[in-house]
Design a protein around this motif. Structure first.
Motif, mmCIF file in Angstrom:
data_model
loop_
_atom_site.group_PDB
_atom_site.id
_atom_site.type_symbol
_atom_site.label_atom_id
_atom_site.label_comp_id
_atom_site.label_asym_id
_atom_site.label_seq_id
_atom_site.Cartn_x
_atom_site.Cartn_y
_atom_site.Cartn_z
ATOM 1 N N HIS A 111 -58.977 -68.013 81.421
ATOM 2 C CA HIS A 111 -59.811 -68.491 80.323
ATOM 3 C C HIS A 111 -60.655 -67.335 79.803
ATOM 4 N N PRO A 112 -61.202 -67.464 78.590
ATOM 5 C CA PRO A 112 -62.034 -66.383 78.047
ATOM 6 C C PRO A 112 -63.296 -66.166 78.895
ATOM 7 N N VAL A 113 -63.778 -64.938 78.867
ATOM 8 C CA VAL A 113 -64.985 -64.596 79.615
ATOM 9 C C VAL A 113 -65.914 -63.793 78.715
ATOM 10 N N GLU A 114 -67.160 -64.266 78.614
ATOM 11 C CA GLU A 114 -68.214 -63.477 77.972
ATOM 12 C C GLU A 114 -68.903 -62.674 79.067
ATOM 13 N N LEU A 115 -68.779 -61.358 78.997
ATOM 14 C CA LEU A 115 -69.314 -60.512 80.052
ATOM 15 C C LEU A 115 -70.658 -59.904 79.663
ATOM 16 N N ASP A 116 -71.521 -59.783 80.641
ATOM 17 C CA ASP A 116 -72.761 -59.026 80.522
ATOM 18 C C ASP A 116 -72.609 -57.810 81.433
ATOM 19 N N VAL A 117 -72.616 -56.610 80.833
ATOM 20 C CA VAL A 117 -72.394 -55.372 81.594
ATOM 21 C C VAL A 117 -73.644 -54.508 81.488
ATOM 22 N N GLU A 118 -74.100 -53.995 82.636
ATOM 23 C CA GLU A 118 -75.273 -53.125 82.676
ATOM 24 C C GLU A 118 -74.910 -51.822 83.381
ATOM 25 N N ALA B 251 -78.033 -36.981 82.435
ATOM 26 C CA ALA B 251 -77.787 -37.641 81.162
ATOM 27 C C ALA B 251 -76.507 -38.449 81.287
ATOM 28 N N GLY B 252 -76.521 -39.675 80.778
ATOM 29 C CA GLY B 252 -75.372 -40.554 80.870
ATOM 30 C C GLY B 252 -74.942 -41.057 79.501
ATOM 31 N N ARG B 253 -73.656 -40.973 79.220
ATOM 32 C CA ARG B 253 -73.083 -41.439 77.947
ATOM 33 C C ARG B 253 -72.151 -42.612 78.220
ATOM 34 N N LEU B 254 -72.356 -43.703 77.516
ATOM 35 C CA LEU B 254 -71.541 -44.901 77.682
ATOM 36 C C LEU B 254 -70.751 -45.139 76.397
ATOM 37 N N THR B 255 -69.442 -45.295 76.528
ATOM 38 C CA THR B 255 -68.595 -45.582 75.377
ATOM 39 C C THR B 255 -67.821 -46.859 75.646
ATOM 40 N N ALA B 256 -67.746 -47.713 74.636
ATOM 41 C CA ALA B 256 -67.090 -49.009 74.770
ATOM 42 C C ALA B 256 -66.721 -49.500 73.373
ATOM 43 N N PRO B 257 -65.819 -50.488 73.273
ATOM 44 C CA PRO B 257 -65.422 -51.006 71.964
ATOM 45 C C PRO B 257 -66.417 -51.996 71.371
ATOM 46 N N VAL B 258 -67.563 -52.178 72.034
ATOM 47 C CA VAL B 258 -68.613 -53.075 71.524
ATOM 48 C C VAL B 258 -69.920 -52.300 71.507
ATOM 49 N N PRO B 259 -70.918 -52.772 70.749
ATOM 50 C CA PRO B 259 -72.182 -52.039 70.669
ATOM 51 C C PRO B 259 -72.859 -51.901 72.032
ATOM 52 N N ALA C 194 -82.830 -45.682 83.661
ATOM 53 C CA ALA C 194 -82.331 -45.592 82.287
ATOM 54 C C ALA C 194 -81.174 -46.569 82.173
ATOM 55 N N VAL C 195 -81.352 -47.623 81.370
ATOM 56 C CA VAL C 195 -80.441 -48.771 81.378
ATOM 57 C C VAL C 195 -79.762 -48.923 80.022
ATOM 58 N N GLN C 196 -78.462 -49.256 80.073
ATOM 59 C CA GLN C 196 -77.680 -49.578 78.883
ATOM 60 C C GLN C 196 -76.970 -50.904 79.112
ATOM 61 N N ARG C 197 -76.895 -51.712 78.062
ATOM 62 C CA ARG C 197 -76.297 -53.053 78.176
ATOM 63 C C ARG C 197 -75.245 -53.246 77.083
ATOM 64 N N LEU C 198 -74.226 -54.049 77.393
ATOM 65 C CA LEU C 198 -73.231 -54.440 76.400
ATOM 66 C C LEU C 198 -72.655 -55.787 76.803
ATOM 67 N N TRP C 199 -72.145 -56.501 75.806
ATOM 68 C CA TRP C 199 -71.670 -57.869 76.026
ATOM 69 C C TRP C 199 -70.282 -58.042 75.422
ATOM 70 N N PRO C 200 -69.240 -57.575 76.087
ATOM 71 C CA PRO C 200 -67.881 -57.743 75.554
ATOM 72 C C PRO C 200 -67.355 -59.159 75.803
ATOM 73 N N ARG C 201 -66.466 -59.604 74.919
ATOM 74 C CA ARG C 201 -65.808 -60.889 75.089
ATOM 75 C C ARG C 201 -64.340 -60.640 75.412
ATOM 76 N N LEU C 202 -63.883 -61.223 76.514
ATOM 77 C CA LEU C 202 -62.514 -61.026 76.964
ATOM 78 C C LEU C 202 -61.709 -62.301 76.785
ATOM 79 N N SER C 203 -60.637 -62.236 75.984
ATOM 80 C CA SER C 203 -59.667 -63.320 75.921
ATOM 81 C C SER C 203 -58.679 -63.157 77.064
ATOM 82 N N PRO C 204 -58.031 -64.237 77.499
ATOM 83 C CA PRO C 204 -57.081 -64.119 78.613
ATOM 84 C C PRO C 204 -56.023 -63.048 78.328
ATOM 85 N N GLY C 205 -55.868 -62.145 79.266
ATOM 86 C CA GLY C 205 -54.893 -61.067 79.121
ATOM 87 C C GLY C 205 -55.419 -59.825 78.444
ATOM 88 N N ASP C 206 -56.585 -59.922 77.808
ATOM 89 C CA ASP C 206 -57.165 -58.750 77.143
ATOM 90 C C ASP C 206 -57.857 -57.830 78.155
#
Length: 505
Positions: free
Chosen positions: A152-159, A211-219, A229-241
């Motif tokens: 099932h889809p998952v809304e992730l909280d990543v820190e 120094a830390g650089r974070l790259t992802a397909p979401v803001p 020093a904290v960075q957050r992102l919230w990607p949405r995963l569809s099944p299989g993605d």
């Protein structure tokens, strides 16, 4: 990936500390234990990072006594990357059901891979990570994390974070001592997607910049906290993605040459660093070149074990070590046991390095030569000429072995006579001679090497006393490699007479 590996299947909390040690990644400049990025330091996990030669001295109040110790410092933790369903708790193998867990240390390219499958209701979250501590650029490390949802889809909280709240707490018997080596911890944001942390040691005043650089397909959003020093992102995963998050980190210290400020150097380096794929390619190429110089071809199981041991030696003592004023820590850069002190372990690794990486051998011997004056003062303090090298050495070459140790069971303070292992100086002399014989380095033999040989010889000449009844010289009051036999029963003074190993060397 082809090539030799060291693998662990299944999650076992009781084995994590050992696994983290054996899955350490390093490049001779710094190393990071193989802890899971979503786990914090506790009785199970210990995500330590250590830079070669970075020590700090503290005084602690223990059982009514003031005890001074110098330790290799646990640096700010660059690993943290935790995750959870947007409406759930942070996931970790100790608190969440795990249906698959596999760790693979790839020895040829110096990579740590992990695959974990977390159960989420009627679905799962599969986490795959690749980690490297770059062998080509000793100031860089990187972590790639791939999240894949099933069911099932998952809304992730990543820190993701750089954590400056760490202490030296990795060895249980040291916990009564002050382990708070870092101070003046500050964090901030350099550019969108890049955060920084700076701090310094409390007494040795070594400054650190990360120094830390974070790259992802979401803001990526910044949410800095005290000491983190904290960075957050919230990607949405569809099944299989699959969503990929890359974390690239740069580390500099005030011991580094050709920089003005560690923080500025770290921020500039991480900004100029390429993406993960290019870092991986250059990292693999650096390891391929190093293995070409250092590989030993031994068949069978013995060869596999030897390969693992050589891998860890080369992560502690690499060509990058030649530019550092460092010795051979008894436990490498893999943890805090023995406080990161330098004993006599170069005696066991220099025969290999002399033939494969002679420039590293020379650098390790120069660490001893720079501390020759301190060794000569130690000899004078005992009333003898020459050089008395310490049993335990750290930043400046003074004796770091304690004179008293607290027995944790009885609560009594007991004498520690390990400083009487004067054969450490003989090991230095032996290493000088063997290096010069193996390499033909006459410049070193006639200069720094000769100075150490002569001063060690003078110490032993003054230590040997003529015994008229026996008709020979004797060396009294020493401790050999068997440090559990450090005195005769009922004797008024510590040490043994005519220890076979000491006399022969």
């Amino acid at each position: 990936m082809p090539g030799p590996t060291w693998e662990y299947d299944g999650y076992r909390a009781a084995e994590e500390r050992l696994r983290e040690s054996l899955c350490t990644l390093g490049n001779g400049y710094f190393a990071t234990r193989g802890a899971l990025p979503e786990c914090t330091a506790d009785d199970v996990h210990y995500p330590g990072t250590y830079a070669a030669g970075c020590y700090n001295r503290l005084t602690s109040e223990v059982a009514g006594r003031r005890v001074e110790n110098e330790d290799m410092v646990n640096l700010p933790n660059w690993l943290p990357l935790r995750f959870r369903p947007a409406d759930g708790n942070w996931l970790a193998p100790d608190t969440t059901a795990v249906t698959e867990h596999h760790q693979v240390l790839h020895l040829d390219p110096g990579l740590l891979e992990r695959r974990t499958r977390y159960a989420l209701g009627d679905g799962t979250l599969h986490v795959r990570q690749l980690r490297l501590v770059h062998l080509g650029d000793p100031h860089l490390a990187a972590l790639r994390t791939e999240f894949t949802a099933t069911g099932h889809p998952v809304e992730l909280d990543v820190e993701a974070a750089l954590d400056g709240s760490v202490t030296n707490d990795g060895v249980a018997r040291y916990r009564a001592l002050d382990g708070r080596h870092l101070t003046h911890v500050h964090v901030g944001t350099a550019t969108p997607g890049t955060v920084w942390l700076r701090c310094r040691t409390r007494t040795s005043d070594i400054r650190f910049g990360l120094a830390g650089r974070l790259t992802a397909p979401v803001p990526v959003r910044h949410a800095n906290e005290a000491h983190r020093a904290v960075q957050r992102l919230w990607p949405r995963l569809s099944p299989g993605d699959t969503v990929t998050v890359d974390k690239t980190v740069a580390l500099h210290t005030s011991r580094d040459p050709a920089i003005s400020d560690p923080l500025r150097a770290a921020v500039d380096r991480v900004a100029a660093a390429p993406g993960f794929d290019e870092l991986l390619e250059s990292h693999r190429a650096a390891w391929e070149q190093l293995w070409r110089r250092t590989e030993l071809d031994v068949p069978g199981e013995a060869g596999s074990i030897l390969r693992l041991h050589l891998f860890h030696v080369l992560q502690t003592l690499s060509p990058h070590s030649t530019d550092l004023d460092v010795g051979v820590p008894a436990r490498g850069l893999h943890g805090e046991a023995y406080r990161g002190h330098v004993f006599w372990d170069e005696l066991f690794v220099l025969p290999y390095l002399n033939l494969h990486l002679p420039e590293v051998s020379r650098a390790l011997l120069r660490y001893r030569h720079r501390r020759l004056d301190t060794a000569c003062r130690a000899a004078r303090d005992t009333g003898r000429r020459g050089a008395l090298y310490p049993w335990q050495s750290g930043s400046d070459g003074r004796e770091e072995a304690q004179r008293l140790h607290l027995n944790p069971r009885s609560g009594h303070w007991l004498p520690d006579h390990s400083r009487l292992q004067h054969h450490a100086g003989s090991a230095v002399a032996y290493n000088v001679w063997q290096y010069c014989e193996a390499t033909g380095d006459t410049d070193f033999r006639h200069g720094e090497g000769a100075e150490m040989l002569v001063q060690v010889a003078r110490f032993w000449a003054d230590s040997a006393a003529w015994d008229e009844p026996l008709g020979r010289y004797r060396i009294r009051g020493v401790v050999g490699p068997d440090e559990y036999h450090d005195a005769y029963p009922g004797a008024a003074r510590p040490g043994l007479d005519d220890n076979a190993y000491t006399n022969v060397t």
